[in-house]
Design a protein around this motif. Structure first.
Motif, PDB file in Angstrom:
ATOM      1  N   GLY A  50       0.822  -1.192   0.000  1.00  0.00           N
ATOM      2  CA  GLY A  50       0.000   0.000   0.000  1.00  0.00           C
ATOM      3  C   GLY A  50       0.863   1.251   0.000  1.00  0.00           C
ATOM      4  O   GLY A  50       1.927   1.289   0.620  1.00  0.00           O
ATOM      5  N   ILE A  51       0.413   2.286  -0.710  1.00  0.00           N
ATOM      6  CA  ILE A  51       1.088   3.588  -0.721  1.00  0.00           C
ATOM      7  C   ILE A  51       0.024   4.652  -0.473  1.00  0.00           C
ATOM      8  O   ILE A  51      -0.971   4.719  -1.207  1.00  0.00           O
ATOM      9  CB  ILE A  51       1.799   3.856  -2.063  1.00  0.00           C
ATOM     10  N   THR A  52       0.221   5.468   0.558  1.00  0.00           N
ATOM     11  CA  THR A  52      -0.753   6.493   0.924  1.00  0.00           C
ATOM     12  C   THR A  52      -0.110   7.875   0.900  1.00  0.00           C
ATOM     13  O   THR A  52       1.082   8.024   1.158  1.00  0.00           O
ATOM     14  CB  THR A  52      -1.338   6.229   2.324  1.00  0.00           C
ATOM     15  N   SER A  53      -0.934   8.884   0.595  1.00  0.00           N
ATOM     16  CA  SER A  53      -0.454  10.259   0.530  1.00  0.00           C
ATOM     17  C   SER A  53      -1.546  11.201   1.021  1.00  0.00           C
ATOM     18  O   SER A  53      -2.733  10.855   1.024  1.00  0.00           O
ATOM     19  CB  SER A  53      -0.068  10.593  -0.920  1.00  0.00           C
ATOM     20  N   THR A  54      -1.144  12.397   1.412  1.00  0.00           N
ATOM     21  CA  THR A  54      -2.029  13.479   1.882  1.00  0.00           C
ATOM     22  C   THR A  54      -2.943  13.064   3.039  1.00  0.00           C
ATOM     23  O   THR A  54      -4.091  13.457   3.080  1.00  0.00           O
ATOM     24  CB  THR A  54      -2.863  14.115   0.739  1.00  0.00           C
ATOM     25  N   ILE A  55      -2.398  12.302   3.988  1.00  0.00           N
ATOM     26  CA  ILE A  55      -3.068  12.185   5.287  1.00  0.00           C
ATOM     27  C   ILE A  55      -3.237  13.606   5.842  1.00  0.00           C
ATOM     28  O   ILE A  55      -4.257  13.952   6.441  1.00  0.00           O
ATOM     29  CB  ILE A  55      -2.231  11.314   6.248  1.00  0.00           C
ATOM     30  N   HIS A  56      -2.202  14.436   5.641  1.00  0.00           N
ATOM     31  CA  HIS A  56      -2.285  15.873   5.885  1.00  0.00           C
ATOM     32  C   HIS A  56      -2.504  16.565   4.542  1.00  0.00           C
ATOM     33  O   HIS A  56      -1.710  16.388   3.612  1.00  0.00           O
ATOM     34  CB  HIS A  56      -1.004  16.382   6.545  1.00  0.00           C
ATOM     35  N   GLY A  57      -3.549  17.359   4.453  1.00  0.00           N
ATOM     36  CA  GLY A  57      -3.994  17.860   3.161  1.00  0.00           C
ATOM     37  C   GLY A  57      -3.085  18.843   2.466  1.00  0.00           C
ATOM     38  O   GLY A  57      -3.240  19.090   1.269  1.00  0.00           O
ATOM     39  N   ASP A  58      -2.098  19.425   3.194  1.00  0.00           N
ATOM     40  CA  ASP A  58      -1.193  20.379   2.552  1.00  0.00           C
ATOM     41  C   ASP A  58       0.136  19.742   2.159  1.00  0.00           C
ATOM     42  O   ASP A  58       1.023  20.424   1.650  1.00  0.00           O
ATOM     43  CB  ASP A  58      -0.951  21.589   3.469  1.00  0.00           C
ATOM     44  N   GLU A  59       0.289  18.433   2.358  1.00  0.00           N
ATOM     45  CA  GLU A  59       1.549  17.750   2.063  1.00  0.00           C
ATOM     46  C   GLU A  59       1.447  17.098   0.685  1.00  0.00           C
ATOM     47  O   GLU A  59       1.105  15.929   0.544  1.00  0.00           O
ATOM     48  CB  GLU A  59       1.864  16.750   3.169  1.00  0.00           C
ATOM     49  N   ALA A 103      -9.380  18.134   3.087  1.00  0.00           N
ATOM     50  CA  ALA A 103      -8.231  18.888   3.588  1.00  0.00           C
ATOM     51  C   ALA A 103      -7.364  19.398   2.443  1.00  0.00           C
ATOM     52  O   ALA A 103      -6.811  20.501   2.511  1.00  0.00           O
ATOM     53  CB  ALA A 103      -7.406  18.020   4.539  1.00  0.00           C
ATOM     54  N   VAL A 104      -7.230  18.602   1.375  1.00  0.00           N
ATOM     55  CA  VAL A 104      -6.471  19.045   0.202  1.00  0.00           C
ATOM     56  C   VAL A 104      -7.133  20.271  -0.424  1.00  0.00           C
ATOM     57  O   VAL A 104      -6.467  21.256  -0.767  1.00  0.00           O
ATOM     58  CB  VAL A 104      -6.355  17.897  -0.829  1.00  0.00           C
ATOM     59  N   ILE A 105      -8.443  20.233  -0.545  1.00  0.00           N
ATOM     60  CA  ILE A 105      -9.176  21.329  -1.188  1.00  0.00           C
ATOM     61  C   ILE A 105      -9.009  22.639  -0.424  1.00  0.00           C
ATOM     62  O   ILE A 105      -8.896  23.718  -1.020  1.00  0.00           O
ATOM     63  CB  ILE A 105     -10.660  20.959  -1.328  1.00  0.00           C
ATOM     64  N   ILE A 106      -8.969  22.571   0.908  1.00  0.00           N
ATOM     65  CA  ILE A 106      -8.868  23.796   1.709  1.00  0.00           C
ATOM     66  C   ILE A 106      -7.422  24.100   2.111  1.00  0.00           C
ATOM     67  O   ILE A 106      -7.172  24.955   2.958  1.00  0.00           O
ATOM     68  CB  ILE A 106      -9.769  23.732   2.970  1.00  0.00           C
ATOM     69  N   HIS A 107      -6.449  23.414   1.494  1.00  0.00           N
ATOM     70  CA  HIS A 107      -5.018  23.657   1.722  1.00  0.00           C
ATOM     71  C   HIS A 107      -4.658  23.532   3.201  1.00  0.00           C
ATOM     72  O   HIS A 107      -3.888  24.335   3.732  1.00  0.00           O
ATOM     73  CB  HIS A 107      -4.603  25.049   1.224  1.00  0.00           C
ATOM     74  N   SER A 108      -5.176  22.523   3.853  1.00  0.00           N
ATOM     75  CA  SER A 108      -5.033  22.437   5.309  1.00  0.00           C
ATOM     76  C   SER A 108      -4.342  21.152   5.734  1.00  0.00           C
ATOM     77  O   SER A 108      -4.637  20.070   5.229  1.00  0.00           O
ATOM     78  CB  SER A 108      -6.413  22.507   5.972  1.00  0.00           C
ATOM     79  N   ARG A 109      -3.438  21.280   6.698  1.00  0.00           N
ATOM     80  CA  ARG A 109      -2.831  20.104   7.321  1.00  0.00           C
ATOM     81  C   ARG A 109      -3.896  19.288   8.041  1.00  0.00           C
ATOM     82  O   ARG A 109      -3.874  18.056   8.022  1.00  0.00           O
ATOM     83  CB  ARG A 109      -1.754  20.557   8.316  1.00  0.00           C
ATOM     84  N   ARG A 110      -4.830  19.971   8.666  1.00  0.00           N
ATOM     85  CA  ARG A 110      -5.873  19.307   9.438  1.00  0.00           C
ATOM     86  C   ARG A 110      -7.097  19.012   8.576  1.00  0.00           C
ATOM     87  O   ARG A 110      -7.321  19.646   7.544  1.00  0.00           O
ATOM     88  CB  ARG A 110      -6.269  20.153  10.650  1.00  0.00           C
ATOM     89  N   SER A 111      -7.887  18.063   9.034  1.00  0.00           N
ATOM     90  CA  SER A 111      -9.119  17.707   8.323  1.00  0.00           C
ATOM     91  C   SER A 111     -10.131  18.846   8.414  1.00  0.00           C
ATOM     92  O   SER A 111      -9.944  19.818   9.155  1.00  0.00           O
ATOM     93  CB  SER A 111      -9.717  16.433   8.931  1.00  0.00           C
ATOM     94  N   SER A 112     -11.212  18.719   7.687  1.00  0.00           N
ATOM     95  CA  SER A 112     -12.216  19.780   7.643  1.00  0.00           C
ATOM     96  C   SER A 112     -12.910  19.990   8.982  1.00  0.00           C
ATOM     97  O   SER A 112     -13.534  21.034   9.204  1.00  0.00           O
ATOM     98  CB  SER A 112     -13.262  19.470   6.562  1.00  0.00           C
ATOM     99  N   ASP A 113     -12.797  19.036   9.918  1.00  0.00           N
ATOM    100  CA  ASP A 113     -13.363  19.231  11.257  1.00  0.00           C
ATOM    101  C   ASP A 113     -12.324  19.763  12.244  1.00  0.00           C
ATOM    102  O   ASP A 113     -12.573  19.821  13.448  1.00  0.00           O
ATOM    103  CB  ASP A 113     -13.989  17.936  11.791  1.00  0.00           C
ATOM    104  N   GLY A 114     -11.133  20.158  11.740  1.00  0.00           N
ATOM    105  CA  GLY A 114     -10.108  20.761  12.575  1.00  0.00           C
ATOM    106  C   GLY A 114      -9.196  19.785  13.286  1.00  0.00           C
ATOM    107  O   GLY A 114      -8.317  20.200  14.046  1.00  0.00           O
TER     108      GLY A 114
END
Length: 369
Positions: A50-59, A103-114
């Motif tokens: 498995g390969i995963t990316s953008t657990i944090h949305g700004d990475e 989180a990617v859409i809002i350029h945020s490290r954190r999820s949409s619930d903070g």
């Protein structure tokens, strides 16, 4: 004949690639939320990686690492430069370029619930939004894997030299970390609630790539990620090829974050990945109003694994993460083959040493800010 790989009710035939959306609820406007998952099911038997990316949305470096891995340097599928194809693959790849779409859409490290998604694993079906997303990623995707590579960058106010983090007390994870090929490997079981820590505990041998910074595409970090994944595919005998090794490897058990003694403006004097000696000036902190300047010196000889990039600092905020290098032969090797100009090469033998600093801490025990 090899059997199909069944994922979310879809049968993926040997020698084919399929994109499967994993649905996990509705957004506040009632629109379907889903995680795109690419399945490459090889012709021959082999492990499931498995390969995963953008657990944090700004990475974002990981998104392009995966794109180049699947579709080559031209980014177009089905062309001659594609690096990995199901026709030449042994085993199965489960690839998630965007784990945290909102989180990617809002350029945020954190999820949409903070919340920080990488502190929410293994998640819960009935918890917060982030907890439900973590539950979906972990139980419906990651637990299908034998091995995991999780792609990350530093947060937006820092940058990291390309390095791999792994639980080096888990022999298979340590093997993966060595195989990836970065000169620096940080021993880390992972923070509580992190995907890698939960995966390793579940018996899924896991490594995490840290490379570059947030909200940008960086060619050096992307190249390191692509080449490292190709090394692991060769190591696991999933593809044919030659593993490229670093000239030196430092396995870091403890390191030091050098912190600012005062508030002011940061003027770095070193590059990330640079070898520094004890007493060497690594940064200056200036007072923008009075003109005063204070020099920060390295308290040890070592490699700068991470650096602060934001100009504005308060007292106690991190400036540089230094991994100690006490072995004279290793220091000479790093000087001859500096990480600031590092690239994957074919070397006969890798010089390896362990970095343990009596005044340092394991990366998991260091404050995150």
């Amino acid at each position: 004949m090899r059997k199909p790989f069944t994922f979310e009710g879809v049968d993926v035939e040997p020698g084919t690639a399929v994109r499967v959306p994993v649905k996990f609820g509705l957004d506040p406007l009632g629109r379907q939320l889903e995680i795109p998952v690419h399945i490459l099911h090889g012709i021959e038997d082999g492990p499931i990686l498995g390969i995963t990316s953008t657990i944090h949305g700004d990475e974002l470096n990981g998104v392009t690492i995966i794109r180049h891995l699947l579709h080559g340097m031209d980014l177009n599928p089905g062309t001659e430069d594609d690096l990995v194809t199901p026709e030449t693959l042994s085993g199965t790849l489960i690839v998630v370029p965007v784990c945290n779409p909102e989180a990617v859409i809002i350029h945020s490290r954190r999820s949409s619930d903070g919340r920080d998604l990488n502190r929410c694993f293994p998640g819960s079906r009935t918890g917060t939004h982030s907890s439900r997303l973590a539950h979906t990623i972990f139980h419906r995707i990651v637990t299908r894997c034998d091995y995991l590579i999780d792609l990350h960058t530093a947060p937006s106010e820092r940058t990291n030299a390309p390095h791999v983090r792994a639980n080096c007390d888990d022999s298979k994870s340590k093997e993966l970390a060595r195989a990836f090929g970065t000169p620096i490997v940080l021993h880390s079981i992972g923070p509580a609630g992190s995907l890698r820590r939960c995966s390793t505990k579940e018996g899924i041998h896991s490594v995490l790539l840290e490379a570059g910074t947030a909200n940008v595409f960086e060619s050096g970090a992307i190249t390191a990620g692509v080449r490292g994944i190709m090394n692991i595919l060769v190591h696991l005998k999933m593809i044919q090829g030659t593993m490229r090794k670093p000239d030196w490897r430092l396995i870091v058990r403890t390191s030091q974050w050098i912190r600012s003694p005062r508030g002011g403006m940061l003027h770095p004097l070193i590059q990330v990945g640079e070898l520094v000696v004890e007493g060497q000036p690594i940064a200056q902190i200036s007072n923008p109003l009075s003109g005063e300047v204070e020099e920060i010196q390295s308290p040890l000889c070592g490699v700068a694994v991470g650096l602060a990039t934001t100009p504005l600092l308060r007292a106690g905020e991190p400036v540089a993460n230094i991994a100690s290098v006490n072995n004279k032969k290793m220091r000479e090797r790093i000087r001859d083959s500096p990480m600031t100009g590092w690239k994957f090469e074919d070397v006969a033998e890798t010089l390896e040493d362990i970095a343990e600093d009596a005044d340092g801490l394991p990366i998991d025990e260091q404050p995150e800010d």
